[in-house]
Design a protein around this motif. Sequence first.
Motif, mmCIF file in Angstrom:
data_model
loop_
_atom_site.group_PDB
_atom_site.id
_atom_site.type_symbol
_atom_site.label_atom_id
_atom_site.label_comp_id
_atom_site.label_asym_id
_atom_site.label_seq_id
_atom_site.Cartn_x
_atom_site.Cartn_y
_atom_site.Cartn_z
ATOM 1 N N PHE A 242 83.591 27.906 34.107
ATOM 2 C CA PHE A 242 82.824 27.033 34.991
ATOM 3 C C PHE A 242 82.682 27.740 36.342
ATOM 4 C CE2 PHE A 242 81.492 23.159 37.016
ATOM 5 C CZ PHE A 242 82.053 23.202 38.277
ATOM 6 N N LEU A 243 81.472 27.840 36.839
ATOM 7 C CA LEU A 243 81.266 28.494 38.134
ATOM 8 C C LEU A 243 80.406 27.593 38.999
ATOM 9 C CD1 LEU A 243 80.521 32.126 37.047
ATOM 10 C CD2 LEU A 243 82.256 31.478 38.670
ATOM 11 N N CYS A 244 80.831 27.404 40.235
ATOM 12 C CA CYS A 244 80.066 26.534 41.112
ATOM 13 C C CYS A 244 79.877 27.218 42.455
ATOM 14 C CB CYS A 244 80.810 25.213 41.297
ATOM 15 S SG CYS A 244 80.060 24.167 42.532
ATOM 16 N N LEU A 245 78.639 27.355 42.880
ATOM 17 C CA LEU A 245 78.319 27.928 44.186
ATOM 18 C C LEU A 245 77.849 26.769 45.050
ATOM 19 C CD1 LEU A 245 77.674 30.407 46.025
ATOM 20 C CD2 LEU A 245 75.434 30.466 44.972
ATOM 21 N N GLU A 246 78.563 26.494 46.139
ATOM 22 C CA GLU A 246 78.210 25.314 46.923
ATOM 23 C C GLU A 246 78.594 25.507 48.384
ATOM 24 O OE1 GLU A 246 76.472 22.200 45.707
ATOM 25 O OE2 GLU A 246 76.281 22.723 47.819
ATOM 26 N N PHE A 247 77.909 24.801 49.256
ATOM 27 C CA PHE A 247 78.259 24.809 50.677
ATOM 28 C C PHE A 247 79.623 24.183 50.848
ATOM 29 C CE2 PHE A 247 74.549 26.434 52.549
ATOM 30 C CZ PHE A 247 73.471 25.975 51.835
ATOM 31 N N SER A 248 80.396 24.715 51.780
ATOM 32 C CA SER A 248 81.767 24.231 51.898
ATOM 33 C C SER A 248 82.174 24.200 53.366
ATOM 34 C CB SER A 248 82.652 25.150 51.066
ATOM 35 O OG SER A 248 83.807 24.473 50.681
ATOM 36 N N ARG A 249 83.491 24.067 53.620
ATOM 37 C CA ARG A 249 83.937 23.923 55.007
ATOM 38 C C ARG A 249 84.191 25.276 55.647
ATOM 39 N NH1 ARG A 249 85.926 18.459 54.978
ATOM 40 N NH2 ARG A 249 84.163 17.541 53.884
ATOM 41 N N VAL A 309 91.960 27.579 38.186
ATOM 42 C CA VAL A 309 90.850 27.309 39.106
ATOM 43 C C VAL A 309 91.074 28.088 40.397
ATOM 44 C CG1 VAL A 309 89.615 25.534 40.384
ATOM 45 C CG2 VAL A 309 90.585 25.012 38.162
ATOM 46 N N THR A 310 90.105 28.860 40.777
ATOM 47 C CA THR A 310 90.205 29.618 42.026
ATOM 48 C C THR A 310 88.928 29.404 42.824
ATOM 49 O OG1 THR A 310 89.223 31.538 40.977
ATOM 50 C CG2 THR A 310 91.621 31.454 41.036
ATOM 51 N N TYR A 311 88.978 29.754 44.100
ATOM 52 C CA TYR A 311 87.752 29.715 44.893
ATOM 53 C C TYR A 311 87.732 30.896 45.837
ATOM 54 C CZ TYR A 311 90.655 27.531 48.536
ATOM 55 O OH TYR A 311 91.627 27.243 49.455
ATOM 56 N N GLU A 312 86.521 31.276 46.165
ATOM 57 C CA GLU A 312 86.320 32.385 47.091
ATOM 58 C C GLU A 312 85.341 31.909 48.164
ATOM 59 O OE1 GLU A 312 84.849 35.831 45.059
ATOM 60 O OE2 GLU A 312 84.317 36.802 46.950
ATOM 61 N N SER A 313 85.753 31.956 49.423
ATOM 62 C CA SER A 313 84.834 31.523 50.497
ATOM 63 C C SER A 313 83.994 32.704 50.937
ATOM 64 C CB SER A 313 85.628 31.017 51.696
ATOM 65 O OG SER A 313 86.299 29.849 51.375
ATOM 66 N N LEU A 314 82.707 32.465 51.085
ATOM 67 C CA LEU A 314 81.804 33.520 51.541
ATOM 68 C C LEU A 314 81.274 33.160 52.914
ATOM 69 C CD1 LEU A 314 79.669 33.781 48.285
ATOM 70 C CD2 LEU A 314 81.633 35.158 48.874
ATOM 71 N N THR A 315 81.005 34.175 53.715
ATOM 72 C CA THR A 315 80.431 33.981 55.050
ATOM 73 C C THR A 315 81.255 32.970 55.847
ATOM 74 O OG1 THR A 315 78.345 34.035 53.802
ATOM 75 C CG2 THR A 315 78.171 33.976 56.164
ATOM 76 N N SER A 316 82.541 33.233 55.964
ATOM 77 C CA SER A 316 83.498 32.369 56.688
ATOM 78 C C SER A 316 83.571 30.955 56.161
ATOM 79 C CB SER A 316 83.132 32.248 58.171
ATOM 80 O OG SER A 316 82.843 33.447 58.733
ATOM 81 N N GLY A 317 83.245 30.741 54.916
ATOM 82 C CA GLY A 317 83.383 29.392 54.389
ATOM 83 C C GLY A 317 82.104 28.579 54.408
ATOM 84 N N ILE A 318 81.015 29.171 54.798
ATOM 85 C CA ILE A 318 79.756 28.418 54.745
ATOM 86 C C ILE A 318 79.449 28.051 53.302
ATOM 87 C CG2 ILE A 318 77.281 28.482 55.189
ATOM 88 C CD1 ILE A 318 77.753 30.135 57.595
ATOM 89 N N VAL A 319 79.680 29.012 52.384
ATOM 90 C CA VAL A 319 79.599 28.677 50.960
ATOM 91 C C VAL A 319 80.895 29.113 50.295
ATOM 92 C CG1 VAL A 319 77.110 28.877 50.783
ATOM 93 C CG2 VAL A 319 78.515 30.811 50.245
ATOM 94 N N ALA A 320 81.152 28.508 49.127
ATOM 95 C CA ALA A 320 82.323 28.916 48.366
ATOM 96 C C ALA A 320 81.944 28.954 46.896
ATOM 97 C CB ALA A 320 83.466 27.929 48.582
ATOM 98 N N ILE A 321 82.540 29.905 46.161
ATOM 99 C CA ILE A 321 82.339 29.967 44.714
ATOM 100 C C ILE A 321 83.642 29.496 44.084
ATOM 101 C CG2 ILE A 321 81.869 31.428 42.738
ATOM 102 C CD1 ILE A 321 80.388 33.313 44.516
ATOM 103 N N HIS A 322 83.571 28.392 43.345
ATOM 104 C CA HIS A 322 84.732 27.893 42.622
ATOM 105 C C HIS A 322 84.606 28.308 41.160
ATOM 106 C CE1 HIS A 322 85.304 25.276 46.085
ATOM 107 N NE2 HIS A 322 86.509 25.020 45.626
ATOM 108 N N SER A 323 85.747 28.728 40.588
ATOM 109 C CA SER A 323 85.696 29.173 39.193
ATOM 110 C C SER A 323 86.848 28.551 38.431
ATOM 111 C CB SER A 323 85.783 30.694 39.170
ATOM 112 O OG SER A 323 86.261 31.137 37.928
#
Lengths: 327, 293
Positions: A242-249, A309-323
């Motif tokens: 499962f992969l989710c790319l979404e805006f985050s904190r 389940v892991t997540y990686e924040s991109l661009t200082s957390g503007i988006v995150a990829i959860h896997s």
Amino acid sequence: MAAPRSYVLWSYCGRGWSRLVRTCGPRGLHSSLPAGSLGVRFLSQEKHATQTHFGFETVSEEEKGGKVYQVFESVAKKYDVMNDMMSLGIHRVWKDMLLWKMNPLPGTQLLDVAGGTGDIAFRFLNYIQAQHQRKQKRQLRAQQNLSWDEIAKKYQDEEDPLGGSHVMICDINREMLKVGQKKASDQGHKAGLTWVLGDAEELPFDDHKFDIYTIAFGIRNVTHIDQALQEAHRVLKPGGRFLCLEFSRVNNPLISRLYDLYSFQVIPVLGEVIAGDWKSYQYLVESIRKFPSQEEFKEMIEDAGFQKVTYESLTSGIVAIHSGFKL
Amino acid sequence: MTTLWLRVSLPFCRLPGGLLSTADKWRRVLVPGGKNMRTLGFSDLSFSDLADVPFRAGIHGTSLLYPDHIPTSPLQKALLAAGSAGMALYDPYRHDMVAVLGETTGFYTLKVLRDQMRRDPEGTQILQERPRISLATLDMDKLRSLPEGSFGREYLRFLDVNRVSPDTRVPTRFVDDEELAYVIQRYREVHDMLHTLLGMPTNILGEIVVKWFEAVQTGLPMCVLGALFGPVRLSARKLHVLVSELIPWAVHNGHRAPCVLNLYYERRWEQPLAALRKELGITAVPPCMQGLA
């Protein structure tokens, strides 16, 4: 316990026992009540459960689906242009990073939910094709003596350039799918794509069908995120991802201020000037603020049954990829 | 460093007047109104207090001044003005962009216009009764039955010949005063009437002439910008006609005529067009544009 439970089951007749048990759990909008009075809990939750957020507004759950549909219906034609304008093109890098993380091999069955305009799907196809070509080149270098049969086959183009991979693009909104289909024909993607109109909370697919499930910038618009996660768990094969790319904190306070300033001051203005639609883009930036943080979302994914389940924040957390994996 | 930056930039991001945004616990402590907010020291507040305000636009609040109102901060207005000006030049068919430009740049001019209307008896009536011009409020059959040469009949002819409808105007959204929002809405709805009065068609030349007339009459920045930048896409020949005949005529008539927003057009349908033109001091249409409207 048995009597109140059956009362609740009985009133929920067609819904499914498992979904019932899960919605009665203390999660999200529902308040946690003493465990003894399951019947009472059901009645008072009915009142709480019908209200949800639409950006910073409060609306009923039935309304939210319709309102989100209208937002995407009106932005569909300018969706890609606006994405480029708002993120200054960085959304392309984010989507590329999702594909690199995914690293699909030829033969993968991908389900791209809320994938209306097809960005992830087309990247997937290009990635697989590039992989396939690299594999062929490697084979050619290794086997310097090809038989005439193999050479003839290569010239006749009989082999599948995708190696059996397939992507199913599912979206609830017809307009977004139409835009996606037009893009597909413009870019020349013919094989390996299927367009399906469907709801992320009730996917029109059988169990254990897909290797990878992706949802990019779609899950925050879903009314019941937990249901969407359960559906994802259902349709994935064991071993599926499962992969989710979404805006985050955003984790950095200064960047968070700048990001807030940009989101609330500039983005609705861009929406008005380019797409003639202020309110849809206001909804967009508000819905980003309402979405749970990286950790909370990780817990929601774990609750749906995913492991590792892991997540990686991109661009200082503007988006995150959860896997997460279904094991 | 951050607090210094915040102190400088926050005033530009605040919503107008006493409007409260939804997550407004910071502002609720103060008396609504500009002065108090500025004297509050930022060192008194922690980041979590500032967390929700003031970058969040409060368009869901119950403090909307009129149904379509979208409260905007000064920064947003500036960006909107720049963006809409650029977009209107780039794509002349984006009438909504011209409207947005008018709304975001015209606040002070609208006040002047409103005061002008208040000084005139017919204008005061308009401000009190707030008539609207749309297909729902116009009685098309009655207008059609009026005699030839009357204002109502000529207006209808103008709508038919140029294939326009009074319903294509976007509602006002970015003006932060309810009465001024009506004034600009009235100005937009009266635009077609001006076409009829001046005898101008809706092609680009006619629109520019009407814009010059409106610029002189109302002084709205949007009209002035439109009048100055509208002709950039014209051919040399048309430009020559415009500059030599049409603009002087429009400017001259604009100066002579009283404020056109003061006319209660809905009561003047039966008045002959020629008489109305004489009342306003509008001279004959220049020969190059005769018979086109």
